[in-house]
Structure formats: C-alpha cells, structure tokens
Design a protein around this motif. Structure first.
Motif, PDB file in Angstrom:
ATOM      1  N   VAL A  32       0.834  -1.209   0.000  1.00  0.00           N
ATOM      2  CA  VAL A  32       0.000   0.000   0.000  1.00  0.00           C
ATOM      3  C   VAL A  32       0.865   1.254   0.000  1.00  0.00           C
ATOM      4  CG1 VAL A  32      -1.642   1.329   1.375  1.00  0.00           C
ATOM      5  CG2 VAL A  32      -1.995  -1.114   1.056  1.00  0.00           C
ATOM      6  N   VAL A  33       1.893   1.271   0.842  1.00  0.00           N
ATOM      7  CA  VAL A  33       2.783   2.434   0.890  1.00  0.00           C
ATOM      8  C   VAL A  33       3.495   2.622  -0.450  1.00  0.00           C
ATOM      9  CG1 VAL A  33       4.862   3.368   1.967  1.00  0.00           C
ATOM     10  CG2 VAL A  33       3.086   2.317   3.381  1.00  0.00           C
ATOM     11  N   ALA A  34       3.946   1.524  -1.063  1.00  0.00           N
ATOM     12  CA  ALA A  34       4.634   1.628  -2.349  1.00  0.00           C
ATOM     13  C   ALA A  34       3.701   2.166  -3.431  1.00  0.00           C
ATOM     14  CB  ALA A  34       5.186   0.265  -2.754  1.00  0.00           C
ATOM     15  N   LEU A  35       2.475   1.660  -3.471  1.00  0.00           N
ATOM     16  CA  LEU A  35       1.517   2.164  -4.463  1.00  0.00           C
ATOM     17  C   LEU A  35       1.210   3.638  -4.240  1.00  0.00           C
ATOM     18  CD1 LEU A  35      -0.987  -0.832  -4.728  1.00  0.00           C
ATOM     19  CD2 LEU A  35       0.721  -0.120  -6.405  1.00  0.00           C
ATOM     20  N   ALA A  36       1.058   4.037  -2.961  1.00  0.00           N
ATOM     21  CA  ALA A  36       0.804   5.450  -2.674  1.00  0.00           C
ATOM     22  C   ALA A  36       1.981   6.315  -3.101  1.00  0.00           C
ATOM     23  CB  ALA A  36       0.523   5.621  -1.180  1.00  0.00           C
ATOM     24  N   ALA A  37       3.200   5.839  -2.810  1.00  0.00           N
ATOM     25  CA  ALA A  37       4.383   6.608  -3.220  1.00  0.00           C
ATOM     26  C   ALA A  37       4.485   6.717  -4.736  1.00  0.00           C
ATOM     27  CB  ALA A  37       5.641   5.955  -2.652  1.00  0.00           C
ATOM     28  N   MET A  38       4.144   5.644  -5.448  1.00  0.00           N
ATOM     29  CA  MET A  38       4.194   5.689  -6.911  1.00  0.00           C
ATOM     30  C   MET A  38       3.143   6.649  -7.468  1.00  0.00           C
ATOM     31  SD  MET A  38       4.772   1.604  -7.585  1.00  0.00           S
ATOM     32  CE  MET A  38       4.926   1.695  -9.361  1.00  0.00           C
ATOM     33  N   LEU A  39       1.966   6.672  -6.864  1.00  0.00           N
ATOM     34  CA  LEU A  39       0.928   7.590  -7.346  1.00  0.00           C
ATOM     35  C   LEU A  39       1.284   9.039  -7.060  1.00  0.00           C
ATOM     36  CD1 LEU A  39      -2.324   5.647  -6.338  1.00  0.00           C
ATOM     37  CD2 LEU A  39      -1.386   5.952  -8.636  1.00  0.00           C
ATOM     38  N   LEU A  40       1.940   9.285  -5.924  1.00  0.00           N
ATOM     39  CA  LEU A  40       2.293  10.660  -5.574  1.00  0.00           C
ATOM     40  C   LEU A  40       3.387  11.234  -6.457  1.00  0.00           C
ATOM     41  CD1 LEU A  40       2.152  10.519  -1.676  1.00  0.00           C
ATOM     42  CD2 LEU A  40       0.531  11.605  -3.238  1.00  0.00           C
ATOM     43  N   THR A  41       4.050  10.415  -7.249  1.00  0.00           N
ATOM     44  CA  THR A  41       5.044  10.953  -8.183  1.00  0.00           C
ATOM     45  C   THR A  41       4.387  11.670  -9.355  1.00  0.00           C
ATOM     46  OG1 THR A  41       5.140   8.843  -9.396  1.00  0.00           O
ATOM     47  CG2 THR A  41       6.708   9.160  -7.585  1.00  0.00           C
ATOM     48  N   PHE A  42       3.096  11.465  -9.531  1.00  0.00           N
ATOM     49  CA  PHE A  42       2.366  12.138 -10.607  1.00  0.00           C
ATOM     50  C   PHE A  42       1.719  13.407 -10.050  1.00  0.00           C
ATOM     51  CE2 PHE A  42       2.525   7.667 -11.695  1.00  0.00           C
ATOM     52  CZ  PHE A  42       2.900   7.684 -13.037  1.00  0.00           C
ATOM     53  N   PRO A  43       2.031  14.569 -10.561  1.00  0.00           N
ATOM     54  CA  PRO A  43       1.465  15.826 -10.035  1.00  0.00           C
ATOM     55  C   PRO A  43      -0.059  15.841  -9.993  1.00  0.00           C
ATOM     56  CG  PRO A  43       3.292  16.293 -11.511  1.00  0.00           C
ATOM     57  CD  PRO A  43       3.037  14.824 -11.611  1.00  0.00           C
ATOM     58  N   PRO A  44      -0.779  15.343 -11.002  1.00  0.00           N
ATOM     59  CA  PRO A  44      -2.246  15.359 -10.886  1.00  0.00           C
ATOM     60  C   PRO A  44      -2.761  14.584  -9.674  1.00  0.00           C
ATOM     61  CG  PRO A  44      -1.588  14.938 -13.143  1.00  0.00           C
ATOM     62  CD  PRO A  44      -0.354  14.850 -12.322  1.00  0.00           C
ATOM     63  N   MET A  45      -2.087  13.503  -9.320  1.00  0.00           N
ATOM     64  CA  MET A  45      -2.523  12.737  -8.169  1.00  0.00           C
ATOM     65  C   MET A  45      -2.297  13.519  -6.878  1.00  0.00           C
ATOM     66  SD  MET A  45      -3.873  10.121  -9.376  1.00  0.00           S
ATOM     67  CE  MET A  45      -4.168   9.331  -7.790  1.00  0.00           C
ATOM     68  N   ARG A  46      -1.213  14.325  -6.819  1.00  0.00           N
ATOM     69  CA  ARG A  46      -0.968  15.140  -5.636  1.00  0.00           C
ATOM     70  C   ARG A  46      -2.067  16.192  -5.483  1.00  0.00           C
ATOM     71  NH1 ARG A  46       5.156  16.959  -6.355  1.00  0.00           N
ATOM     72  NH2 ARG A  46       5.503  15.357  -7.926  1.00  0.00           N
ATOM     73  N   ALA A  47      -2.448  16.804  -6.570  1.00  0.00           N
ATOM     74  CA  ALA A  47      -3.524  17.799  -6.523  1.00  0.00           C
ATOM     75  C   ALA A  47      -4.853  17.148  -6.134  1.00  0.00           C
ATOM     76  CB  ALA A  47      -3.646  18.501  -7.879  1.00  0.00           C
TER      77      ALA A  47
END
Length: 349
Positions: free
Chosen positions: A141-156
C-alpha cells in the motif's frame, strides 16, 4: 560519439557495480550462514540478492542519467520510469527481508520447541504468518501510494480530497465495515490464540483441520478433502468446537443399541481384550457401560482414548466394527430385533 559512449559507459558501470555488489553480499551471507548454522536468517537473506541488485542498479541510474545524457529529449520520462522502478524494487526488497526474518524466527522456534509443545509451535506459525501478511500488505500500500504521488495530478487530487476527508472517512468506514471486521478478527485470532493452523475443529457440523488463516478468511480442510472457506470473523462471533485446545488427546465414544439379553459383562471383557490390538488406542483409559434403556433395546456406550482427533476417529470405527462382528458371531440374539406378525387378511367377499 561522446553522446553515445557516455550513456553506454554509465549503464555498463552501473551494471558492473551491481553485479560485483550482489556477488560480494552473497559471499558474505554465505560465510555468515556457514559460521552460524544455528541461525537460518543469513541463508534466507540470500533470497534478497536479486531485489537488492535491482535497487542498487536503479539508484545508480537514477542519480546519473541526467549527467550521462541518456535520452536527453525524454529525460523527464526516463526519470519517472526509474523512480517507479526504484519504489517497486525497494518494496520488493522490504518484503523479501521481512519474509526472511519471519521464516527465521519460526524455524528457530519450531526447531527448539517442536518436541515439547506442538500446539505452541502451531500458534507461533499462525502469528508469524499473519504478521508477514500484514507487513506485506502495508509495504504494498505504501509503495503504491508513493508511486501515485510521483504524478502531479494525483498530488492535486489528494490535496482536494482532504477537504472532504471527514465525509469520505464515514462512507469508507461503513463500506469497509465487514473487511475491517475481518482484519481485526484475523489479528485477534493470531494473538488471542483461539484457533491455530493445524487445529482440528468442528464448524457447522463439519469436521476438519484449519489449513490456512489469512487476514480476511480461514480455510478448513474436511476429512473428505473438501475446503470450507469462511470469514475469520465467524470464529470471533459464533461458537465452534476446537478439539486441539488444551491438548490433542481425545476420548472416542461408540454407542450400540442391543437387545435386553445382550451379555454386557462378556462384551466388556471382549473390549478389554481387543483394545491392545488397535494401534490407535493410546492405553490411557477405556470403559463400557449401559447408558440407557427403552422397551425394545438398551444403549451401550464404549469409550477409549487416543492421542489426537485423527486416531480417535479410526479407533471408534475399529471398536464399533469389532464389537458388532463379535456379537454377530457369538451372540446373535443380543442384536436388536423387530417383533412383527403376519398381516391379517381383510374380511369380506
């Protein structure tokens, strides 16, 4: 020419460093395993060689791809791909290390306590299995979250969702109530020691052994090799029989319905003579008594002990078969009889 040689040199150097580091780490672990054979951890950690090499190689490439000029027109995409690979490989390495640590703890404990307390070994096996699955789930779960947070749209997207976190938390809690209930029930089973892998249980009138316990479901392997899968919350909210609690020894019971003229003392003597020939009897205790009577028959109960549930089933079948065979051969009148008369013809023309 330099634009080609520099990326090739960086890639080749990274691969060479990775191979040398992997070989050196494997050599050190092999020597440690040889010097400390009582600790299986070092040998188990050798399984981490491949993810370790992937992490090292990706880290080297991630830190040098810009200076090397690797695909300068697509440097952003290269960096993003290397970052994703690095996160995934770190998660892979963490899972392998956790697996090695868990397997090492269980192996050492099982080797030390197997002969003394089998039930405790099965309890530890259940606990370490569930701990390993919890750690694996958290790392993924942490790895998937970290991978998604590398995409700016996901951070927004994540920032915008924080405003409605309260409502979403309530909705998610209601939607995931069953899943969370099973999760906490699995942890309660692991550390509450209510049921363990290898326990003999009776669930919904089905007899079998616990074959697998996960965070959400439990599998029981029945005597006829069927698998019953049920949520782990069942074992924290409903009654069930656990024949392995408090020791594996059991007392088997056989009921016979016989005629009132049955020679009970002779039947008791015969049971005493045949029990030593049945390998499943552990020699602790036995008995044969009349427990009930009706106008047509008596109920005789024979009991004998065995070391576990598997043997007690075989013991019961052997006692029942041999007692009935002996009665049929030597005292057939002791078997129950049904009194009947011929039908009277109906009067009339």
């Amino acid at each position: 020419m330099e634009n080609v040689l520099r990326p090739v040199t960086v890639l080749g150097g990274s691969l060479a460093i990775t191979l040398i580091a992997g070989w050196a780490a494997d050599l050190l672990l092999r020597r440690a395993d040889t010097r400390h054979p009582e600790t299986p951890l070092w040998g188990l950690l050798r399984r981490c060689r491949l993810p370790f090499q992937v992490v090292l190689c990706t880290s080297l490439l991630r830190g040098s791809y810009r200076q090397a000029g690797t695909l300068p027109d697509h440097s952003f995409a290269v960096g993003r791909i290397l970052t994703l690979i690095l996160i995934a490989s770190v998660a892979w390495l963490a899972v392998r290390i956790a697996t090695a640590a868990v397997d090492s703890v269980y192996a050492r404990y099982a080797a030390a306590a197997a002969a003394e307390d089998e039930a405790r070994v099965r309890r530890v096996r259940t606990q370490v299995t569930l701990i390993h699955r919890v750690v694996t789930a958290v790392v993924i779960v942490v790895a998937l979250a970290a991978m998604l947070l590398t995409f700016p749209p996901m951070r927004a997207f994540g920032a915008s969702m924080l405003a409605s976190a309260g409502v979403l938390g309530i909705v998610a809690g209601i939607a995931a109530q069953a899943a969370l209930g099973n999760l906490f029930a699995g942890l309660q089973i692991a550390f509450g020691d209510t049921v363990r892998i290898g326990d003999t249980v009776v669930v919904d009138k089905e007899w079998g052994k616990v074959e697998e316990i996960t965070l959400t479901f439990l599998t029981v392997r029945t005597w006829d090799e069927r698998r019953i899968t049920m949520p782990v919350s069942y074992f924290t909210s409903k009654p069930y029989e656990n024949w392995s609690r408090g020791g594996a020894e059991m007392t088997g019971t056989v009921f016979l319905h016989l005629d009132h003229s049955a020679p009970v003392p002779l039947l008791r003597d015969h049971l005493e003579q045949l029990l030593p020939d049945i390998p499943e009897w552990d020699g602790r205790a036995w008995a044969l008594v009349v427990t009930d009577t009706t106008p047509y028959s008596i109920q005789v109960r024979a009991t004998a002990t065995a070391k576990d549930a598997d043997d007690v089933w075989t013991l019961r079948c052997a006692i029942r078969e041999r007692l009935l065979s002996w009665l049929a051969a030597h005292h057939p009148s002791a078997l129950p009889r049904v009194a009947a008369t011929e039908a009277v013809p109906r009067p009339g023309p």
